[in-house]
Design a protein around this motif. Structure first.
Motif, PDB file in Angstrom:
ATOM      1  N   LEU A  96       0.803  -1.223   0.000  1.00  0.00           N
ATOM      2  CA  LEU A  96       0.000   0.000   0.000  1.00  0.00           C
ATOM      3  C   LEU A  96       0.837   1.274   0.000  1.00  0.00           C
ATOM      4  O   LEU A  96       0.264   2.374  -0.018  1.00  0.00           O
ATOM      5  N   LEU A  97       2.157   1.159   0.019  1.00  0.00           N
ATOM      6  CA  LEU A  97       3.017   2.337   0.031  1.00  0.00           C
ATOM      7  C   LEU A  97       3.954   2.318  -1.170  1.00  0.00           C
ATOM      8  O   LEU A  97       4.313   1.255  -1.679  1.00  0.00           O
ATOM      9  N   TYR A  98       4.358   3.498  -1.603  1.00  0.00           N
ATOM     10  CA  TYR A  98       5.405   3.600  -2.619  1.00  0.00           C
ATOM     11  C   TYR A  98       6.309   4.775  -2.296  1.00  0.00           C
ATOM     12  O   TYR A  98       5.908   5.732  -1.643  1.00  0.00           O
ATOM     13  N   ARG A  99       7.556   4.673  -2.767  1.00  0.00           N
ATOM     14  CA  ARG A  99       8.520   5.737  -2.542  1.00  0.00           C
ATOM     15  C   ARG A  99       8.184   6.951  -3.410  1.00  0.00           C
ATOM     16  O   ARG A  99       7.766   6.809  -4.553  1.00  0.00           O
ATOM     17  N   CYS A 100       8.416   8.126  -2.835  1.00  0.00           N
ATOM     18  CA  CYS A 100       8.235   9.374  -3.580  1.00  0.00           C
ATOM     19  C   CYS A 100       9.468  10.241  -3.373  1.00  0.00           C
ATOM     20  O   CYS A 100       9.772  10.640  -2.248  1.00  0.00           O
ATOM     21  N   TRP A 101      10.166  10.528  -4.482  1.00  0.00           N
ATOM     22  CA  TRP A 101      11.370  11.350  -4.427  1.00  0.00           C
ATOM     23  C   TRP A 101      11.079  12.821  -4.710  1.00  0.00           C
ATOM     24  O   TRP A 101      11.969  13.658  -4.642  1.00  0.00           O
ATOM     25  N   CYS A 102       9.847  13.153  -5.031  1.00  0.00           N
ATOM     26  CA  CYS A 102       9.518  14.499  -5.499  1.00  0.00           C
ATOM     27  C   CYS A 102       9.795  15.559  -4.435  1.00  0.00           C
ATOM     28  O   CYS A 102       9.443  15.386  -3.260  1.00  0.00           O
ATOM     29  N   THR A 103      10.365  16.658  -4.865  1.00  0.00           N
ATOM     30  CA  THR A 103      10.467  17.835  -4.015  1.00  0.00           C
ATOM     31  C   THR A 103       9.201  18.664  -4.186  1.00  0.00           C
ATOM     32  O   THR A 103       8.414  18.444  -5.118  1.00  0.00           O
ATOM     33  N   ARG A 104       9.004  19.625  -3.312  1.00  0.00           N
ATOM     34  CA  ARG A 104       7.841  20.502  -3.443  1.00  0.00           C
ATOM     35  C   ARG A 104       7.870  21.245  -4.764  1.00  0.00           C
ATOM     36  O   ARG A 104       6.839  21.431  -5.417  1.00  0.00           O
ATOM     37  N   ALA A 105       9.074  21.676  -5.180  1.00  0.00           N
ATOM     38  CA  ALA A 105       9.193  22.397  -6.445  1.00  0.00           C
ATOM     39  C   ALA A 105       8.821  21.497  -7.618  1.00  0.00           C
ATOM     40  O   ALA A 105       8.151  21.944  -8.568  1.00  0.00           O
ATOM     41  N   GLU A 106       9.220  20.236  -7.558  1.00  0.00           N
ATOM     42  CA  GLU A 106       8.890  19.303  -8.641  1.00  0.00           C
ATOM     43  C   GLU A 106       7.392  19.022  -8.693  1.00  0.00           C
ATOM     44  O   GLU A 106       6.807  18.897  -9.776  1.00  0.00           O
ATOM     45  N   ILE A 107       6.767  18.925  -7.532  1.00  0.00           N
ATOM     46  CA  ILE A 107       5.309  18.707  -7.511  1.00  0.00           C
ATOM     47  C   ILE A 107       4.595  19.917  -8.088  1.00  0.00           C
ATOM     48  O   ILE A 107       3.657  19.786  -8.886  1.00  0.00           O
ATOM     49  N   THR A 108       5.026  21.114  -7.703  1.00  0.00           N
ATOM     50  CA  THR A 108       4.418  22.337  -8.232  1.00  0.00           C
ATOM     51  C   THR A 108       4.553  22.394  -9.741  1.00  0.00           C
ATOM     52  O   THR A 108       3.595  22.751 -10.459  1.00  0.00           O
ATOM     53  N   GLU A 109       5.723  22.027 -10.249  1.00  0.00           N
ATOM     54  CA  GLU A 109       5.936  22.043 -11.695  1.00  0.00           C
ATOM     55  C   GLU A 109       5.059  21.007 -12.391  1.00  0.00           C
ATOM     56  O   GLU A 109       4.461  21.272 -13.427  1.00  0.00           O
ATOM     57  N   ALA A 110       4.946  19.806 -11.788  1.00  0.00           N
ATOM     58  CA  ALA A 110       4.117  18.759 -12.386  1.00  0.00           C
ATOM     59  C   ALA A 110       2.651  19.165 -12.450  1.00  0.00           C
ATOM     60  O   ALA A 110       1.935  18.835 -13.410  1.00  0.00           O
ATOM     61  N   LEU A 111       2.193  19.886 -11.436  1.00  0.00           N
ATOM     62  CA  LEU A 111       0.789  20.304 -11.400  1.00  0.00           C
ATOM     63  C   LEU A 111       0.456  21.307 -12.496  1.00  0.00           C
ATOM     64  O   LEU A 111      -0.716  21.476 -12.854  1.00  0.00           O
ATOM     65  N   ARG A 112       1.478  21.958 -13.047  1.00  0.00           N
ATOM     66  CA  ARG A 112       1.229  22.898 -14.147  1.00  0.00           C
ATOM     67  C   ARG A 112       0.747  22.179 -15.390  1.00  0.00           C
ATOM     68  O   ARG A 112       0.046  22.761 -16.227  1.00  0.00           O
ATOM     69  N   TYR A 113       1.130  20.908 -15.551  1.00  0.00           N
ATOM     70  CA  TYR A 113       0.854  20.173 -16.783  1.00  0.00           C
ATOM     71  C   TYR A 113      -0.095  19.000 -16.586  1.00  0.00           C
ATOM     72  O   TYR A 113      -0.514  18.379 -17.557  1.00  0.00           O
ATOM     73  N   ALA A 114      -0.434  18.688 -15.352  1.00  0.00           N
ATOM     74  CA  ALA A 114      -1.307  17.537 -15.086  1.00  0.00           C
ATOM     75  C   ALA A 114      -2.427  17.961 -14.151  1.00  0.00           C
ATOM     76  O   ALA A 114      -2.258  17.938 -12.931  1.00  0.00           O
ATOM     77  N   PRO A 115      -3.561  18.363 -14.714  1.00  0.00           N
ATOM     78  CA  PRO A 115      -4.687  18.761 -13.849  1.00  0.00           C
ATOM     79  C   PRO A 115      -5.081  17.606 -12.914  1.00  0.00           C
ATOM     80  O   PRO A 115      -5.173  16.454 -13.332  1.00  0.00           O
ATOM     81  N   VAL A 116      -5.285  17.919 -11.654  1.00  0.00           N
ATOM     82  CA  VAL A 116      -5.667  16.915 -10.664  1.00  0.00           C
ATOM     83  C   VAL A 116      -6.839  17.452  -9.860  1.00  0.00           C
ATOM     84  O   VAL A 116      -7.141  18.648  -9.874  1.00  0.00           O
ATOM     85  N   ARG A 117      -7.515  16.536  -9.148  1.00  0.00           N
ATOM     86  CA  ARG A 117      -8.607  16.961  -8.292  1.00  0.00           C
ATOM     87  C   ARG A 117      -8.050  17.690  -7.075  1.00  0.00           C
ATOM     88  O   ARG A 117      -6.915  17.470  -6.663  1.00  0.00           O
ATOM     89  N   HIS A 118      -8.862  18.554  -6.523  1.00  0.00           N
ATOM     90  CA  HIS A 118      -8.496  19.290  -5.318  1.00  0.00           C
ATOM     91  C   HIS A 118      -9.193  18.668  -4.106  1.00  0.00           C
ATOM     92  O   HIS A 118     -10.351  18.282  -4.179  1.00  0.00           O
ATOM     93  N   GLY A 119      -8.455  18.592  -3.010  1.00  0.00           N
ATOM     94  CA  GLY A 119      -9.014  18.119  -1.759  1.00  0.00           C
ATOM     95  C   GLY A 119      -8.925  19.195  -0.704  1.00  0.00           C
ATOM     96  O   GLY A 119      -8.592  20.350  -1.013  1.00  0.00           O
ATOM     97  N   PRO A 120      -9.173  18.852   0.546  1.00  0.00           N
ATOM     98  CA  PRO A 120      -9.114  19.848   1.625  1.00  0.00           C
ATOM     99  C   PRO A 120      -7.754  20.504   1.772  1.00  0.00           C
ATOM    100  O   PRO A 120      -7.652  21.606   2.302  1.00  0.00           O
ATOM    101  N   ASP A 121      -6.692  19.834   1.331  1.00  0.00           N
ATOM    102  CA  ASP A 121      -5.343  20.395   1.429  1.00  0.00           C
ATOM    103  C   ASP A 121      -4.882  21.048   0.137  1.00  0.00           C
ATOM    104  O   ASP A 121      -3.709  21.399   0.005  1.00  0.00           O
ATOM    105  N   GLY A 122      -5.784  21.205  -0.829  1.00  0.00           N
ATOM    106  CA  GLY A 122      -5.388  21.762  -2.114  1.00  0.00           C
ATOM    107  C   GLY A 122      -5.251  20.665  -3.157  1.00  0.00           C
ATOM    108  O   GLY A 122      -5.815  19.578  -3.013  1.00  0.00           O
ATOM    109  N   PRO A 123      -4.480  20.917  -4.217  1.00  0.00           N
ATOM    110  CA  PRO A 123      -4.344  19.908  -5.279  1.00  0.00           C
ATOM    111  C   PRO A 123      -3.757  18.613  -4.747  1.00  0.00           C
ATOM    112  O   PRO A 123      -2.804  18.620  -3.964  1.00  0.00           O
ATOM    113  N   ALA A 124      -4.329  17.501  -5.166  1.00  0.00           N
ATOM    114  CA  ALA A 124      -3.806  16.196  -4.759  1.00  0.00           C
ATOM    115  C   ALA A 124      -2.486  15.925  -5.474  1.00  0.00           C
ATOM    116  O   ALA A 124      -2.223  16.464  -6.549  1.00  0.00           O
TER     117      ALA A 124
END
Length: 286
Positions: A96-124
């Motif tokens: 049920l777990l997987y490794r994630c190497w992403c930095t916050r900057a990398e996640i922010t950049e990825a969200l620019r090109y991959a629309p995702v649903r938003h939850g209570p904490d913002g974009p998933a």
């Protein structure tokens, strides 16, 4: 006594307590005392360099000043790391777990090109590492994320009970693949709090209304780890002059200032009770 409550007040030692903390501690203390139960204090001190020993001492002094005496010595989360690690390894063993190497900057950049649903904490989280081997990144720090789709399939439909709002249908999927084990610290708040509440037999879990949505995650973890599910009470928050909740990050006035100025903490506690305690809490077992 039947339905005796075991409650916990669980501050993080990363700053001074304020009036909002005082109100939450009073809710926990008084609910336990009114039912012949127990009032506990837990120090959530696993947030890396932000957790400081002097803040623990100050928080305990503030509680004593308010007249709130726990029934046993405070539990430090830093003493519970082996329990958190064992739960992480169990989730990992269940796939049920997987490794994630992403930095916050990398996640922010990825969200620019991959629309995702938003939850209570913002974009998933966009799922960048969910199926990536990333062998070239093994030497980089990584977190462990929960594969939410797999977790929901395993757990099935979920719900929980709040003392003020009644039965609540849980929808943890709206948070996406949450972090379970952090890069910069041990267990996430969600894993640590859920495990500690179970280990300390807490019930009801008394905490602020700002944590209401997170209960969906906690009941999911309870189901995955086969932990008992308590009932909850998400109490109203104290708001500042700007209409927002009091917070350490906003430098809300510290209890310590009033304590060191010679004010009577027990009088302050009675004023908070008189003006902010709701009525009509049912302790009927779920």
């Amino acid at each position: 006594m039947e339905n005796a409550a075991i409650t916990r007040f669980a501050p993080s030692p990363n700053g001074a307590l304020h009036l909002g903390h005082a109100l939450s501690a009073l809710y926990c203390h008084d609910l336990a005392r009114s039912t012949g139960g127990r009032f506990l204090v837990r120090i959530e001190d696993i947030d890396g360099s932000r957790s400081r020993a002097e803040h623990i001492d100050r928080a305990l002094a503030d509680l004593a000043w308010l007249g709130l005496d726990p029934d046993e010595p405070p539990l430090l989360q830093s003493s519970c790391i082996p329990r958190y690690r064992a739960a992480r390894d169990r989730l990992l063993g269940d796939g049920l777990l997987y490794r994630c190497w992403c930095t916050r900057a990398e996640i922010t950049e990825a969200l620019r090109y991959a629309p995702v649903r938003h939850g209570p904490d913002g974009p998933a989280y966009p799922g960048t590492c969910r199926h990536a081997a990333r062998a070239d990144g093994e030497d980089r720090p990584y977190s462990w994320r929960l594969d939410m789709a797999a977790a929901l399939e395993r757990a099935g439909p979920l719900g929980w009970r709040d003392l003020m709002r009644g039965e609540v249908a849980a929808n943890p999927g709206r948070f996406g693949d949450i972090v379970i084990w952090r890069k910069d610290a041990p267990a996430s708040y969600h894993l640590a709090a859920t495990l500690d509440d179970a280990a300390q037999h807490i019930g009801p879990v008394v905490r602020g209304a700002d944590l209401f949505d997170y209960t969906d995650i906690h009941v999911l973890l309870q189901a995955l780890l086969q932990l008992p599910q308590p009932c909850y009470w998400h109490h109203p928050l104290l708001l500042g002059p700007d209409g927002e909740k009091l917070a350490k990050s906003k430098d809300s006035p510290a209890l310590e200032v009033r304590r060191l100025a010679g004010e009577d903490g027990r009088i302050l506690a009675e004023e908070l009770r008189a003006h902010h305690f709701p009525a009509g809490i049912s302790l009927t077992a779920p």
